[in-house]
Scaffold this motif. Structure first.
Motif, PDB file in Angstrom:
ATOM      1  N   PRO A 234       2.532 -28.613 -48.798  1.00 46.30           N
ATOM      2  CA  PRO A 234       3.576 -27.806 -49.433  1.00 46.30           C
ATOM      3  C   PRO A 234       3.172 -27.175 -50.757  1.00 46.30           C
ATOM      4  O   PRO A 234       3.798 -26.208 -51.178  1.00 46.30           O
ATOM      5  CB  PRO A 234       4.716 -28.820 -49.634  1.00 46.30           C
ATOM      6  N   ASP A 235       2.124 -27.700 -51.398  1.00 43.71           N
ATOM      7  CA  ASP A 235       1.795 -27.245 -52.752  1.00 43.71           C
ATOM      8  C   ASP A 235       0.394 -26.657 -52.883  1.00 43.71           C
ATOM      9  O   ASP A 235      -0.106 -26.489 -54.001  1.00 43.71           O
ATOM     10  CB  ASP A 235       1.941 -28.408 -53.745  1.00 43.71           C
ATOM     11  N   ALA A 236      -0.251 -26.331 -51.791  1.00 42.26           N
ATOM     12  CA  ALA A 236      -1.607 -25.771 -51.861  1.00 42.26           C
ATOM     13  C   ALA A 236      -1.820 -24.813 -50.696  1.00 42.26           C
ATOM     14  O   ALA A 236      -1.125 -24.878 -49.668  1.00 42.26           O
ATOM     15  CB  ALA A 236      -2.659 -26.878 -51.845  1.00 42.26           C
ATOM     16  N   THR A 237      -2.785 -23.918 -50.875  1.00 47.46           N
ATOM     17  CA  THR A 237      -3.073 -22.891 -49.870  1.00 47.46           C
ATOM     18  C   THR A 237      -4.584 -22.724 -49.739  1.00 47.46           C
ATOM     19  O   THR A 237      -5.302 -22.689 -50.750  1.00 47.46           O
ATOM     20  CB  THR A 237      -2.448 -21.537 -50.261  1.00 47.46           C
ATOM     21  N   LEU A 238      -5.054 -22.619 -48.515  1.00 50.12           N
ATOM     22  CA  LEU A 238      -6.449 -22.289 -48.251  1.00 50.12           C
ATOM     23  C   LEU A 238      -6.545 -20.789 -48.023  1.00 50.12           C
ATOM     24  O   LEU A 238      -5.757 -20.212 -47.264  1.00 50.12           O
ATOM     25  CB  LEU A 238      -6.968 -23.039 -47.028  1.00 50.12           C
ATOM     26  N   VAL A 239      -7.525 -20.153 -48.678  1.00 51.13           N
ATOM     27  CA  VAL A 239      -7.672 -18.703 -48.563  1.00 51.13           C
ATOM     28  C   VAL A 239      -9.126 -18.393 -48.221  1.00 51.13           C
ATOM     29  O   VAL A 239     -10.049 -18.879 -48.892  1.00 51.13           O
ATOM     30  CB  VAL A 239      -7.286 -17.981 -49.872  1.00 51.13           C
ATOM     31  N   GLU A 240      -9.325 -17.587 -47.185  1.00 49.94           N
ATOM     32  CA  GLU A 240     -10.666 -17.108 -46.824  1.00 49.94           C
ATOM     33  C   GLU A 240     -10.813 -15.682 -47.341  1.00 49.94           C
ATOM     34  O   GLU A 240     -10.001 -14.813 -47.026  1.00 49.94           O
ATOM     35  CB  GLU A 240     -10.873 -17.139 -45.317  1.00 49.94           C
ATOM     36  N   ILE A 241     -11.847 -15.447 -48.154  1.00 45.99           N
ATOM     37  CA  ILE A 241     -12.043 -14.159 -48.816  1.00 45.99           C
ATOM     38  C   ILE A 241     -13.444 -13.655 -48.486  1.00 45.99           C
ATOM     39  O   ILE A 241     -14.422 -14.411 -48.549  1.00 45.99           O
ATOM     40  CB  ILE A 241     -11.899 -14.301 -50.349  1.00 45.99           C
ATOM     41  N   GLY A 242     -13.537 -12.362 -48.150  1.00 48.64           N
ATOM     42  CA  GLY A 242     -14.829 -11.758 -47.848  1.00 48.64           C
ATOM     43  C   GLY A 242     -15.385 -10.977 -49.018  1.00 48.64           C
ATOM     44  O   GLY A 242     -14.642 -10.426 -49.835  1.00 48.64           O
ATOM     45  N   GLY A 243     -16.708 -10.933 -49.114  1.00 46.03           N
ATOM     46  CA  GLY A 243     -17.369 -10.184 -50.183  1.00 46.03           C
ATOM     47  C   GLY A 243     -18.765  -9.774 -49.775  1.00 46.03           C
ATOM     48  O   GLY A 243     -19.248 -10.119 -48.686  1.00 46.03           O
ATOM     49  N   TYR A 244     -19.449  -9.048 -50.665  1.00 46.62           N
ATOM     50  CA  TYR A 244     -20.771  -8.525 -50.346  1.00 46.62           C
ATOM     51  C   TYR A 244     -21.885  -9.505 -50.675  1.00 46.62           C
ATOM     52  O   TYR A 244     -22.954  -9.452 -50.087  1.00 46.62           O
ATOM     53  CB  TYR A 244     -20.990  -7.197 -51.077  1.00 46.62           C
ATOM     54  N   ASP A 245     -21.662 -10.389 -51.650  1.00 46.72           N
ATOM     55  CA  ASP A 245     -22.639 -11.425 -51.981  1.00 46.72           C
ATOM     56  C   ASP A 245     -21.921 -12.507 -52.784  1.00 46.72           C
ATOM     57  O   ASP A 245     -20.732 -12.389 -53.112  1.00 46.72           O
ATOM     58  CB  ASP A 245     -23.833 -10.851 -52.759  1.00 46.72           C
ATOM     59  N   ALA A 246     -22.642 -13.581 -53.113  1.00 45.76           N
ATOM     60  CA  ALA A 246     -22.033 -14.706 -53.822  1.00 45.76           C
ATOM     61  C   ALA A 246     -21.541 -14.306 -55.199  1.00 45.76           C
ATOM     62  O   ALA A 246     -20.476 -14.746 -55.650  1.00 45.76           O
ATOM     63  CB  ALA A 246     -23.041 -15.853 -53.925  1.00 45.76           C
ATOM     64  N   GLU A 247     -22.311 -13.463 -55.890  1.00 44.93           N
ATOM     65  CA  GLU A 247     -21.911 -13.035 -57.233  1.00 44.93           C
ATOM     66  C   GLU A 247     -20.645 -12.181 -57.177  1.00 44.93           C
ATOM     67  O   GLU A 247     -19.774 -12.274 -58.050  1.00 44.93           O
ATOM     68  CB  GLU A 247     -23.046 -12.257 -57.904  1.00 44.93           C
ATOM     69  N   ASP A 248     -20.538 -11.340 -56.159  1.00 47.38           N
ATOM     70  CA  ASP A 248     -19.352 -10.497 -55.991  1.00 47.38           C
ATOM     71  C   ASP A 248     -18.106 -11.359 -55.789  1.00 47.38           C
ATOM     72  O   ASP A 248     -17.064 -11.145 -56.417  1.00 47.38           O
ATOM     73  CB  ASP A 248     -19.572  -9.565 -54.795  1.00 47.38           C
ATOM     74  N   LEU A 249     -18.207 -12.382 -54.934  1.00 45.02           N
ATOM     75  CA  LEU A 249     -17.077 -13.272 -54.687  1.00 45.02           C
ATOM     76  C   LEU A 249     -16.744 -14.105 -55.920  1.00 45.02           C
ATOM     77  O   LEU A 249     -15.571 -14.292 -56.253  1.00 45.02           O
ATOM     78  CB  LEU A 249     -17.400 -14.184 -53.499  1.00 45.02           C
ATOM     79  N   ALA A 250     -17.776 -14.600 -56.608  1.00 41.77           N
ATOM     80  CA  ALA A 250     -17.539 -15.407 -57.808  1.00 41.77           C
ATOM     81  C   ALA A 250     -16.841 -14.594 -58.884  1.00 41.77           C
ATOM     82  O   ALA A 250     -15.939 -15.082 -59.573  1.00 41.77           O
ATOM     83  CB  ALA A 250     -18.871 -15.955 -58.332  1.00 41.77           C
ATOM     84  N   ARG A 251     -17.236 -13.334 -59.042  1.00 40.26           N
ATOM     85  CA  ARG A 251     -16.609 -12.473 -60.042  1.00 40.26           C
ATOM     86  C   ARG A 251     -15.124 -12.267 -59.717  1.00 40.26           C
ATOM     87  O   ARG A 251     -14.275 -12.269 -60.612  1.00 40.26           O
ATOM     88  CB  ARG A 251     -17.334 -11.137 -60.124  1.00 40.26           C
ATOM     89  N   TYR A 252     -14.814 -12.088 -58.434  1.00 41.89           N
ATOM     90  CA  TYR A 252     -13.411 -11.904 -58.052  1.00 41.89           C
ATOM     91  C   TYR A 252     -12.609 -13.173 -58.307  1.00 41.89           C
ATOM     92  O   TYR A 252     -11.490 -13.128 -58.845  1.00 41.89           O
ATOM     93  CB  TYR A 252     -13.304 -11.512 -56.582  1.00 41.89           C
ATOM     94  N   LEU A 253     -13.154 -14.328 -57.944  1.00 42.09           N
ATOM     95  CA  LEU A 253     -12.447 -15.586 -58.163  1.00 42.09           C
ATOM     96  C   LEU A 253     -12.220 -15.837 -59.646  1.00 42.09           C
ATOM     97  O   LEU A 253     -11.150 -16.301 -60.059  1.00 42.09           O
ATOM     98  CB  LEU A 253     -13.237 -16.745 -57.541  1.00 42.09           C
ATOM     99  N   LEU A 254     -13.207 -15.508 -60.463  1.00 43.95           N
ATOM    100  CA  LEU A 254     -13.070 -15.696 -61.908  1.00 43.95           C
ATOM    101  C   LEU A 254     -11.962 -14.799 -62.470  1.00 43.95           C
ATOM    102  O   LEU A 254     -11.232 -15.180 -63.388  1.00 43.95           O
ATOM    103  CB  LEU A 254     -14.400 -15.401 -62.597  1.00 43.95           C
ATOM    104  N   SER A 255     -11.826 -13.608 -61.897  1.00 48.72           N
ATOM    105  CA  SER A 255     -10.809 -12.667 -62.385  1.00 48.72           C
ATOM    106  C   SER A 255      -9.390 -13.142 -62.078  1.00 48.72           C
ATOM    107  O   SER A 255      -8.436 -12.651 -62.676  1.00 48.72           O
ATOM    108  CB  SER A 255     -11.029 -11.288 -61.765  1.00 48.72           C
ATOM    109  N   ARG A 256      -9.225 -14.107 -61.161  1.00 47.19           N
ATOM    110  CA  ARG A 256      -7.890 -14.624 -60.847  1.00 47.19           C
ATOM    111  C   ARG A 256      -7.359 -15.501 -61.980  1.00 47.19           C
ATOM    112  O   ARG A 256      -6.156 -15.752 -62.044  1.00 47.19           O
ATOM    113  CB  ARG A 256      -7.897 -15.432 -59.544  1.00 47.19           C
ATOM    114  N   ALA A 257      -8.240 -16.005 -62.825  1.00 41.61           N
ATOM    115  CA  ALA A 257      -7.845 -16.774 -64.020  1.00 41.61           C
ATOM    116  C   ALA A 257      -6.900 -17.916 -63.679  1.00 41.61           C
ATOM    117  O   ALA A 257      -5.855 -18.102 -64.324  1.00 41.61           O
ATOM    118  CB  ALA A 257      -7.218 -15.840 -65.060  1.00 41.61           C
TER     119      ALA A 257
END
Length: 283
Positions: A234-257
């Motif tokens: 009830p209090d958590a969500t799994l999310v699958e996110i696509g990106g071009y490389d690991a750095e691209d995905l990490a940058r997006y996750l970091l931007s979620r703050a």
């Protein structure tokens, strides 16, 4: 007094402010939206936010494939106060950008045309080039523009087929108005329609993260155009996110703050940890 007012009105009109006047004893002056963009008054944080946004738009092509964003960025930088320019330089020094994948981009002029078509709620004739480079023409009812994965998608109802379609905006060749109203009833969730229509394997790399938020709030944090959500209690969500490389995905996750856990793969987890360390060192 009258001369002073007229002189002030003339000064306002010169840089582009539209000032209307009404004659007579009950007349006066009224400020309207201008035909040109007048000088803007931004505080330091607003100027920095606009500059960083234009910088990202120029790198990612989110505003199209022409030079609109770089040109606007250059003009803004030329008039930044020294203290804001210094803060921008510090920000740029702390940020590391990975090379952007070369993708076909939509011109900003076409982007404006598609936006106007959605706003007018009018039937249009769309000339479109598909992935096989075949050009077709169809009559559609425009509905929404959706941006995801560094691309713009045009959501519209194909009037001949009677179903809802998504079109890659960079493949639109031409759009012409018909002058006939588009009667749209029971429209779809445009973001979900685009998300479902993007074929699997669009991205070379996917990551799964656990967000400590219920699903309705997780969707607000990471929109459905960026990931596929499923509840994890009830209090958590799994999310699958696509990106071009690991750095691209990490940058997006970091931007979620927000706190989150990278479940897989390890390369994305390591890239996120490295970007956090670099950001902390720059503070």
């Amino acid at each position: 007094m009258r001369r002073t007012v007229r002189r002030d009105v003339a000064r306002l009109r010169e840089p582009g402010y539209a000032v209307e006047s009404d004659a007579g004893p009950w007349g006066g002056y009224r400020l309207q939206a201008g035909a040109r963009i007048p000088p803007l008054i931004l505080d330091d944080d607003e100027a920095l936010a606009v500059t960083v946004g234009l910088h990202e738009a120029a790198l990612g092509g989110v505003l199209g494939g022409d030079h609109s964003a770089p040109s606007a960025l250059l003009k803004l930088r030329q008039v930044l106060p020294p203290r804001v320019a210094a803060r921008l330089a510090e920000t740029n020094a702390a940020l590391v950008h990975t090379p952007r994948t070369e993708e076909p981009q939509i011109a900003s002029g076409m982007l404006l045309e598609l936006t106007a078509a959605c706003r007018r709620q009018e039937r249009v004739t769309l000339t479109y080039r598909d992935r096989e480079n075949r050009v077709t023409e169809r009559e559609i009812a425009p509905y929404r523009l959706v941006h995801t994965a560094r691309r713009w998608y045009f959501v519209a109802q194909d009037l001949a087929r009677g179903d809802w379609r998504t079109f890659r905006a960079d493949r639109v060749v031409r759009i012409r108005t018909t002058g006939r109203a588009a009667e749209i009833s029971d429209p779809p969730d445009a973001a979900r329609l685009v998300c479902d229509s993007i074929p699997a394997g669009t991205f070379p790399l996917y990551t799964t993260v656990r967000v400590p938020l219920p699903m309705d709030r997780a969707v607000q944090l990471i929109p459905t155009t960026m990931g596929v959500h499923r509840p994890d209690g009830p209090d958590a969500t799994l999310v699958e996110i696509g990106g071009y490389d690991a750095e691209d995905l990490a940058r997006y996750l970091l931007s979620r703050a927000t706190p989150l856990q990278v479940l897989s793969p390890a390369t994305v987890r390591e890239a996120l940890q490295q970007q956090v360390r670099e950001l902390l060192q720059a503070l």
